[in-house]
Enzyme design. Sequence first.
Site, PDB file in Angstrom:
ATOM      1  N   HIS A 169     -33.220  50.589 -12.850  1.00  0.00           N
ATOM      2  CA  HIS A 169     -32.517  50.159 -13.999  1.00  0.00           C
ATOM      3  C   HIS A 169     -33.831  49.806 -14.882  1.00  0.00           C
ATOM      4  CE1 HIS A 169     -29.074  47.886 -15.956  1.00  0.00           C
ATOM      5  NE2 HIS A 169     -28.882  49.121 -15.810  1.00  0.00           N
ATOM      6  N   HIS A 200     -28.714  60.630 -17.852  1.00  0.00           N
ATOM      7  CA  HIS A 200     -28.393  59.692 -16.728  1.00  0.00           C
ATOM      8  C   HIS A 200     -27.134  60.020 -15.778  1.00  0.00           C
ATOM      9  CE1 HIS A 200     -28.613  55.479 -15.062  1.00  0.00           C
ATOM     10  NE2 HIS A 200     -27.409  55.590 -15.065  1.00  0.00           N
TER      11      HIS A 200
END
Lengths: 999, 272
Positions: free
Chosen positions: A305, A238
């Site tokens: 998300h 990430h």
Amino acid sequence: MPTTNSSLALAQVTVKHGLRDPIAAHAFDLLRAALPDAGVRSVQFVKAFVLEAPEAADAAARALREVFADPVSQACSVGSFPGETAAQIESGALVVSVTRLPGVMDPAESSCLRALAAAGIEASGVRAVRRYVVTADRLDEDALAAAARDCLANEVIEELRTGAAFDLRAVHPAPYHFERIEVALREADDATLAKISGDMCLSLTVLEMQAVRAYFQKEGREPTDVELETLAQTWSEHCKHKTLGGEVHFTGVGGERRYDNLLKETVFQVTQDLDREDCLSVFVDNAGVIAFDDEHGVCMKVETHNHPSAIEPYGGAGTGIGGVIRDILGTGLGAKPFLNTDVFCFAAPDMAPEDVPNGCLHPRRIMHGVIDGVRDYGNRMGIPTASGGLFFDDRYVGNPLVYCGTVGLIPRNMVEKAARPGDVIVAIGGRTGRDGIHGATFSSVELSEDSEMLSAGAVQIGNPIEEKRVLDALLVARDEGLLTAVTDCGAGGFSSAVGEMGELTGAVVHLDRAPLKYDGLTYSEIWISEAQERMVMSVAPEKVARVRAICEAEDVELTELGTFSDDGRLVLYYQGEKVADMPMSFLHDGVPRVAREAVWHAPEIAPFPWPEALTESSGAASGAASGGTSGTTLGDNLKAILSSWNVCSKEWVIRQYDHEVQGGSAIKPLVGVQGDGPGDATVACPIPGNPRGVAVACGMNPRLGDHDPYRMAMNAVDEALRNITAVGADPRRAALLDNFSWGNTSKPDRLGSIVLASEGLRDAALAYGTPFVSGKDSLNNEFQVGDRTIAIPPTLLVSAFCVVDDVRRCVTSDFKESGNRVYVVGVTRDQMGGSHLGLVRGVEGGEVPVVVPEESNAVFAAVHQAIEGGLVRACHDCSEGGLGVALAEMAFAGCVGVSAALVQVPFEDGGAAEGESNGACDAALLFSESPGRLVCEVRPADADAFEAALSGVPHATVGTVNDARRVTLTGLRGHPVLDEDIEDLRAAFTRPLAEGAVR
Amino acid sequence: MTGKAATLPKTATLKAAVVRTAGTNCDAETVYALERAGAAVDMVHLHSLMRAPEKLADYRIVVFPGGFTYGDDIASGVVFAVEMRERVLPELRRRLADGALVLGICNGFQILVRAGLLPDTDGRSNAAGLGQEASLQTNVSGRFECRWVRLEATTDRSVFLEKGQIIECPVAHMEGRFVTSEELRGQLAETGQLALRYTAADGGEAAYPDNPNGSRLAVAGICDPTGRVLGLMPHPERNVETWHHPHWTRGTAGGAGLSVFTRAVSAARGDR
């Protein structure tokens, strides 16, 4: 915290008998649908507050009278059930209560405490509870609880109880006793390394663990737990983008090739090569910045998300938008957000429950939760959510995608930032709690049936008003020139924020100074918590007092966490004891690089299997329709496409978002007489009274990616720029963002398709002269059910934003006046691969649309010039559903008719395989999704000038706007082939996601 | 705030306050609309008024703009109204008695109703919040609604409006359904305090979505008995430019919302 002499009381409120309660009505609809055989007769909604106070019962009575209850419309009581509900309980009504789990953020609690304090009512704690009083013919508590679990509560964040009695006691976390923890790594073998990584949820590979081990062997000591956690956060996919920034060896289409850093050599490279003067900051900050005017820049960021939204859609999506807003706040020394975008991908909302794999929420529920989450966060922030899209494919069932974007305005002299040695590390905003621990590492793993259980800690709940306060305070501090750097706390929390800001200096942090939501957090948890609404700033010591005063005025908590140093080391203390000490260089550059294999072989593509009925192009327009997709006429197929999930109206979603706040809306997401036509791009003016605006649009078509990722990428860029062009912006001034959501890229074919998509972006950006200025990727979007893996289709979102000098020259897509000419600009080819006609007919095959950038460039430039010259009354792009859908939307949005002759449409025999019936061409002309095409409406008086502007570009008058309120088309042989009432087309378009259709 | 308007009519004499706090989010555009109307505008934080309510004496117009003050988590406008009760509200009443004007838009309207300043049939709001006579409740649709509406001014009592005037502008709210007793509603209709109603495009009675929240009698805004306090759910400050109107590309120029502010400024200045 409970005090020894405090007591508890339950204050309950409900809407008075006889008055309407839409919240209860909604719960009634949901429970009736979930319990079809129970004979649910009524649902009453009770809002309850557990009050903790020295004299709780008295406080509760006063609180109800003066704060909690609305005397005009609500009944209330302490302890017992209020109003009519008391009698209903007497006669056997069931009760289900929902409250947040201990430690889960509930914004209502802080606003209750504030209101009580203002009213002079002493209270130390408030917990909000939603209670549903249900009357039914055949229902027991267990069945009610099961249904409530499915539609009223999410046990990842909430606790569900049945029964009229409510135990008021709450669990308070145990206090934390400091103990410095070391992890025995130096002597660990590979199997132990893997076990440590797994046990601590580090998501580090054995190779990476070996690098860590080697470092600490050299140091001659064991790492602390927080040192390992810091490395895991910083090295996570990430944060580090190890795959797309990594070394790739590709074989397959176009021959063997190697990339040392895939993104740098494709997407970034173009931006460098183009070297456009208006790019003020690219790929170095939280968002890319381009010039807006002489004083301001405009910046944009789009984030995903996805994983949190799969587990807890409301909180996941809300914190998604909250996070990307903070990215904009953390760009340069702070930008002011003025527009939000959202793009969601779900499985079909009408998926049969038995087709939903174990461990997945139903896609309808995910959709509602995600939309509610974005609505409640964006609307409260006062940022218009005015651009976006919804895309459906059943492969998103385990991995819904939630893209949230924000656009902001920043003074040009605030774009640069750098923390300096000696500056104070200042944290502002929300307190730190246990929420969102391991979000960064969680987002980098595959989900499975057990994810719901394992990853509850990774879910965050947002508090938008906290973030609004932070925004207000930050912008004041910025304008007073008090900051040297600022960034947001996103994935990885303080560890990422401080680690990034101090990369070139070093940093000393005292973790025990961070204000906590509750007791019990270890120093590691404080360091990596992803609690929301926090920003980290770097402030010269002499300016901290002023920043503190600003924050106090806005009611924002400020903490001095430590200082930026000059030794290049990250040093953490807890209660004076050193718990971490590592060089920034190892943190940021120590991750071992891995060469990954990528492969892509072009799948065999069969010719598009034209349904027989459609090849009979002379077929009567008024041919008997048997309804739905089984219809055989072009009109039936047009309506089927208009009703398909991807194309149909998203008005139900758009109107739940405040897309007008800040007063800058110039071109709205919905256009036309009745405000139900889909616009191509949104245009907003960020400075009140100034008609300079920013157009924002996107392009995405995952249906092409399975067949040809390279062309998909080219098409996405073309579509985004086409949409920008359609409202009157100049596509040559646009800047682009890329967002990759892919399956597991450790599988070579997935990585292969991402290589081709990156190359497609590179080639398109270069050809159009539009740089990428920011991007983000989300990999591992695969869902494991038993031995079956569901991978999402490769989903590439391209967003475009573009400065518009004067929004008063913009146009919308609705037809304006009867008598005007309708032009098609650009070439149509028989390219049915991935088309929506194929989707509604349930067939595959056909050439995937090819982008010819030189053609598109010429089309866009010419149309832009014509719009600038005031020669165009309406303009719409041809995308999903092709020319047919474009004409239909323009007609019903304008509440007028259009007649057109398909024979006029500029056509080139693209990939039509030999032996295909020439008769297919009516349908191909209507439904092919060839890129680079726009439909324009032009006044007869302007026709000559318009055609002059388009000289050298393929274009043709295909018909005229009329008053007949019908779309009437003649085919290649001159016969009528389609004749539909615009109200039927409008109904087909609006029905699928209309109110009530998707409860 | 990041931007200043290109051109502004400047009259430094008439001062207006836009009162904000955490969660206020329509403050900048409300300031702009007032400035366009000729006022000199200060943004004032509620907490500074709580500390020094006498500051209100500086202003002839006090505006409570839209937003989600403190998140509106209990119900819309509650926390703001409670914070205002003890010190700010009495001062505001003194200013009103002195001829000042008060405007509440969307969340500001919800606050004024909660605080008892609207409809205020007998001027009896008190520090325990017992003066509330009406309420703004969840929309019948159960959803947040953002859409343009057509308003008709149905009173000649309000200094902000001209009877019969049509104003188009957006609504954006979840709790906008005006609720009160049958009796009081009748009384308000009679006294001309039902100041604004939603109408259909043809001027006829508005059903959903022309009436976006399901208010009885299509009430969109109300005034106090003096006509110097107005509250409304729709946002006139979002229709002050030609390019604000959703049909401006079809030839319908925007800007009609500005009249609420220009009429307020001229009334406050004593021109009317």
